[in-house]
Write a protein that holds these residues in place. Structure first.
Motif, PDB file in Angstrom:
ATOM      1  N   PHE A   1      -0.847  -3.810  -9.724  1.00 50.83           N
ATOM      2  CA  PHE A   1      -2.125  -4.498  -9.499  1.00 50.83           C
ATOM      3  C   PHE A   1      -2.455  -5.449 -10.646  1.00 50.83           C
ATOM      4  O   PHE A   1      -2.731  -6.638 -10.423  1.00 50.83           O
ATOM      5  CB  PHE A   1      -3.238  -3.465  -9.325  1.00 50.83           C
TER       6      PHE A   1
ATOM      7  N   HIS B   1      -0.951   0.874 -11.066  1.00 47.29           N
ATOM      8  CA  HIS B   1      -1.753   0.085 -12.007  1.00 47.29           C
ATOM      9  C   HIS B   1      -0.944  -1.104 -12.541  1.00 47.29           C
ATOM     10  O   HIS B   1      -1.477  -2.205 -12.697  1.00 47.29           O
ATOM     11  CB  HIS B   1      -2.222   0.961 -13.172  1.00 47.29           C
TER      12      HIS B   1
ATOM     13  N   LYS C   1       0.829  -1.199   0.000  1.00 44.01           N
ATOM     14  CA  LYS C   1       0.000   0.000   0.000  1.00 44.01           C
ATOM     15  C   LYS C   1       0.868   1.255   0.000  1.00 44.01           C
ATOM     16  O   LYS C   1       0.601   2.221  -0.734  1.00 44.01           O
ATOM     17  CB  LYS C   1      -0.923  -0.023   1.213  1.00 44.01           C
TER      18      LYS C   1
ATOM     19  N   GLU D   1      -3.925   1.179  -2.587  1.00 41.76           N
ATOM     20  CA  GLU D   1      -4.789   0.339  -1.752  1.00 41.76           C
ATOM     21  C   GLU D   1      -5.263  -0.920  -2.459  1.00 41.76           C
ATOM     22  O   GLU D   1      -5.386  -1.989  -1.853  1.00 41.76           O
ATOM     23  CB  GLU D   1      -6.000   1.162  -1.285  1.00 41.76           C
ATOM     24  N   LYS D   2      -5.541  -0.827  -3.755  1.00 46.04           N
ATOM     25  CA  LYS D   2      -6.073  -2.017  -4.442  1.00 46.04           C
ATOM     26  C   LYS D   2      -5.027  -3.125  -4.548  1.00 46.04           C
ATOM     27  O   LYS D   2      -5.370  -4.311  -4.466  1.00 46.04           O
ATOM     28  CB  LYS D   2      -6.611  -1.634  -5.829  1.00 46.04           C
ATOM     29  N   THR D   3      -3.754  -2.746  -4.698  1.00 47.00           N
ATOM     30  CA  THR D   3      -2.688  -3.754  -4.739  1.00 47.00           C
ATOM     31  C   THR D   3      -2.559  -4.421  -3.378  1.00 47.00           C
ATOM     32  O   THR D   3      -2.372  -5.645  -3.275  1.00 47.00           O
ATOM     33  CB  THR D   3      -1.356  -3.102  -5.133  1.00 47.00           C
TER      34      THR D   3
ATOM     35  N   ALA E   1      -4.977  -4.767  -1.163  1.00 50.86           N
ATOM     36  CA  ALA E   1      -6.148  -5.611  -0.929  1.00 50.86           C
ATOM     37  C   ALA E   1      -6.031  -6.939  -1.662  1.00 50.86           C
ATOM     38  O   ALA E   1      -6.348  -8.003  -1.109  1.00 50.86           O
ATOM     39  CB  ALA E   1      -7.416  -4.877  -1.369  1.00 50.86           C
TER      40      ALA E   1
ATOM     41  N   HIS F   1     -10.860  -1.710   5.081  1.00 51.65           N
ATOM     42  CA  HIS F   1     -12.019  -1.728   4.188  1.00 51.65           C
ATOM     43  C   HIS F   1     -13.359  -1.926   4.894  1.00 51.65           C
ATOM     44  O   HIS F   1     -14.404  -1.629   4.316  1.00 51.65           O
ATOM     45  CB  HIS F   1     -11.852  -2.841   3.145  1.00 51.65           C
TER      46      HIS F   1
END
Length: 549
Positions: free
Chosen positions: A432, A429, A94, A99-101, A103, A360
């Motif tokens: 991820f 990007h 993170k 954050e998406k990576t 998660a 989350h």
């Protein structure tokens, strides 16, 4: 074990105490916990099973598949983990990306730890069922309750100090087994003669079970079904570095160390006993298959018509150890089970609480609230591990299953870390979608290939078409990891070049190698410095490869 948990419950006052031991563990304690967390029943039972199934080539998991990576994580990666003050590996992602990576990695890692803990949970009840006649289901419940209690009370600190105790129990429990077995077969020369029969019966050269490199010129010349390139790149690079450098299960122990220097030395201290472990965990399996070939029927035959390699250690214990020593051997196995399972559960509750729940589901709560969530996650992790334990019954070598899980998760993850830590141009990007691509690549490769003698399904080939058949399950795992790493690396590289950076150089200081000040060892004597210890480890492990060439 329960006493340690009870004694340490008073020092657990915050979530950092519960999940990271307040970052106060001495280097040598953290180092032994680092190795012991990896020395679970899945390794003790699995490495012995692989010793029987593949011979001395199993040592590659140590001298090729561990030493270089443990040196690398100590010298190069711990400064990022420890210096960033990240509480977990997903949290580092993170900080470095987004954050998406974080998660994505947190979810895949949580699933992996449940399967890994389930493998440990399967191994010990199977042993008790065979040697003591205990109920398989009852043994699972009993062992799960014991682990649950001491982790619930003392958190990571309890797990670490229990892991140190368990390390010594494992050594004391298995050393008599190895010595008695070698004496019975006539030493190394007698074992070599018995394994020559095993090799020729399987259609290989007589030395195929006792040489680690000699027969790796072709997959058809060795029982593992691997050539040197696939082993070096699949195990020695993708799987090895993916596990030791990114798996929070082991990294968490170094993160709990009391200083940066202690954190860097933790994996290096662990590497010293690690390189000697083949004598305790692989050799019993080689002895078991040698006895199976010379005396007939030493190992039970499984439903697939092959020897049940997972029972190599239980059969050796029952055959060689008298009642008193058998109790010590069973204690060692129980210690290995507790060590492996506790390590996975403490990693699971940290990642669930910090990287999924706090981020989350319920952000902004009190520290006491997250401590209670950590306790609840411990209970859930144990229950989920019970369910996962039953999936291990489908494999005649639990190490095959374990490496399969690692190839899906750790293989692509190491590509993300390698680019993220050493190339500042890597974008969020890219990281991820690179991770997604790597995992999908692993699934496609596994779904379109199959190990020799297996039917399509859980062992591979589940997509309907089998494009390639590998000589063994382990060969399939190594190549799955390499395909996953390559898919992630290429996708991350390309997507990063096509997308804009979201973090400036100032935001990446301490997270990327070129933007992080070099670690100085100050006035520390040369023989205590991490670099000196690292060089010694690489030299000794190279010599071991040469000796058993």
């Amino acid at each position: 074990m329960l006493g340690i948990g009870w004694a340490l419950r008073r020092v657990i006052r915050s979530s950092e105490d519960f999940f990271l031991s307040g970052r106060s563990i001495p280097a040598w304690i953290a180092g032994l916990a680092f190795i012991s967390a990896n020395l679970g029943a899945q390794e003790v039972i699995g490495m012995a099973a692989s010793g029987a199934k593949y011979g001395i080539m199993t040592s590659h998991f140590y001298w090729v598949g561990a030493m270089p990576a443990m040196v690398f994580v100590g010298l190069f990666m711990m400064p990022f983990y420890y210096g960033s003050r990240a509480r977990s590996v997903p949290e580092y992602l993170k900080l470095r990306f987004d954050e998406k990576t974080r998660a994505l990695n947190a979810i895949t890692f949580a699933v992996m730890t449940i399967f890994s803990s389930g493998i440990s949970m399967y191994a010990l009840p199977k042993l008790f069922q065979l040697l003591l006649g205990w109920s398989f289901h009852g043994s699972i419940v009993l062992s799960a309750v014991i682990v649950l209690i001491y982790i619930f009370l003392g958190g990571l600190t309890s797990a670490i100090y229990n892991e140190v105790l368990q390390f010594f129990l494992i050594v004391l429990g298995f050393l008599p087994l190895v010595l008695l077995g070698l004496k019975d077969v006539g030493g190394w020369s007698g074992l070599t003669a018995k394994l020559a029969t095993v090799a020729t019966n399987a259609g290989f050269e007589p030395g195929a079970w006792t040489h680690s490199w000699k027969y790796m010129d072709s997959p058809s010349h060795n029982p593992m079904g691997m050539e040197w390139f696939g082993l070096v790149m699949g195990l020695g690079f993708a799987l090895s570095f993916g596990y030791w450098c990114t798996d929070f299960l082991v990294v968490q122990r170094a993160m709990a160390a009391g200083s940066m220097t202690a954190a860097r030395r933790t994996p290096l201290i662990a590497a010293v006993p690690k390189m000697l472990m083949p004598a305790l965990v692989i050799l019993p399996g080689m002895l078991a298959i040698g006895l199976h070939a010379s005396r007939g029927g030493f190992l039970p035959i499984g439903a697939d018509g092959q020897p049940n390699y997972n029972l190599a250690i239980p059969m050796m214990l029952g055959h060689y150890l008298p009642s008193g020593l058998l109790g010590l051997g069973l204690t060692a196995l129980m210690a290995s089970f507790m060590s492996g399972m506790a390590g996975n559960v403490t990693a699971f509750n940290s990642v669930w609480t910090y990287d999924i729940y706090q981020t989350h589901i319920r952000p902004g709560q009190t520290d006491g609230h997250y401590l209670r969530v950590g306790h609840a996650a411990t209970v859930f992790g144990i229950l989920a591990s019970v369910v996962a334990a039953y999936s291990a019954t489908r494999f005649n070598n639990i190490l095959d299953m374990l490496q399969l899980v690692f190839s899906f998760v750790n293989g692509p993850l190491f590509a993300t870390f390698l680019l993220g830590m050493f190339w500042r141009r890597t974008t969020s990007h890219g990281a991820f979608y690179g991770l997604l691509t790597g995992t999908i690549t692993a699934a496609l490769h596994y779904g379109l290939t199959l190990p020799h003698g297996a039917t399509p399904g859980i062992h591979g080939g589940f997509l309907g078409a089998v494009l390639h058949t590998y000589p063994s399950e382990m060969a399939l795992n190594f190549w799955t990891a390499l395909f996953a790493w390559t898919g992630c690396f290429v996708a991350t590289l390309v997507i990063s070049l096509l997308t804009k950076r979201t973090k400036s150089d100032d935001e990446l200081r301490g997270l990327v190698h070129s933007l992080t000040p070099r670690q100085r060892d100050g006035d520390m004597p040369w023989y205590k410095r991490p670099v000196t210890l690292a060089v010694a480890i690489l030299v000794v492990s190279t010599l071991l490869n040469v000796i058993f060439w």
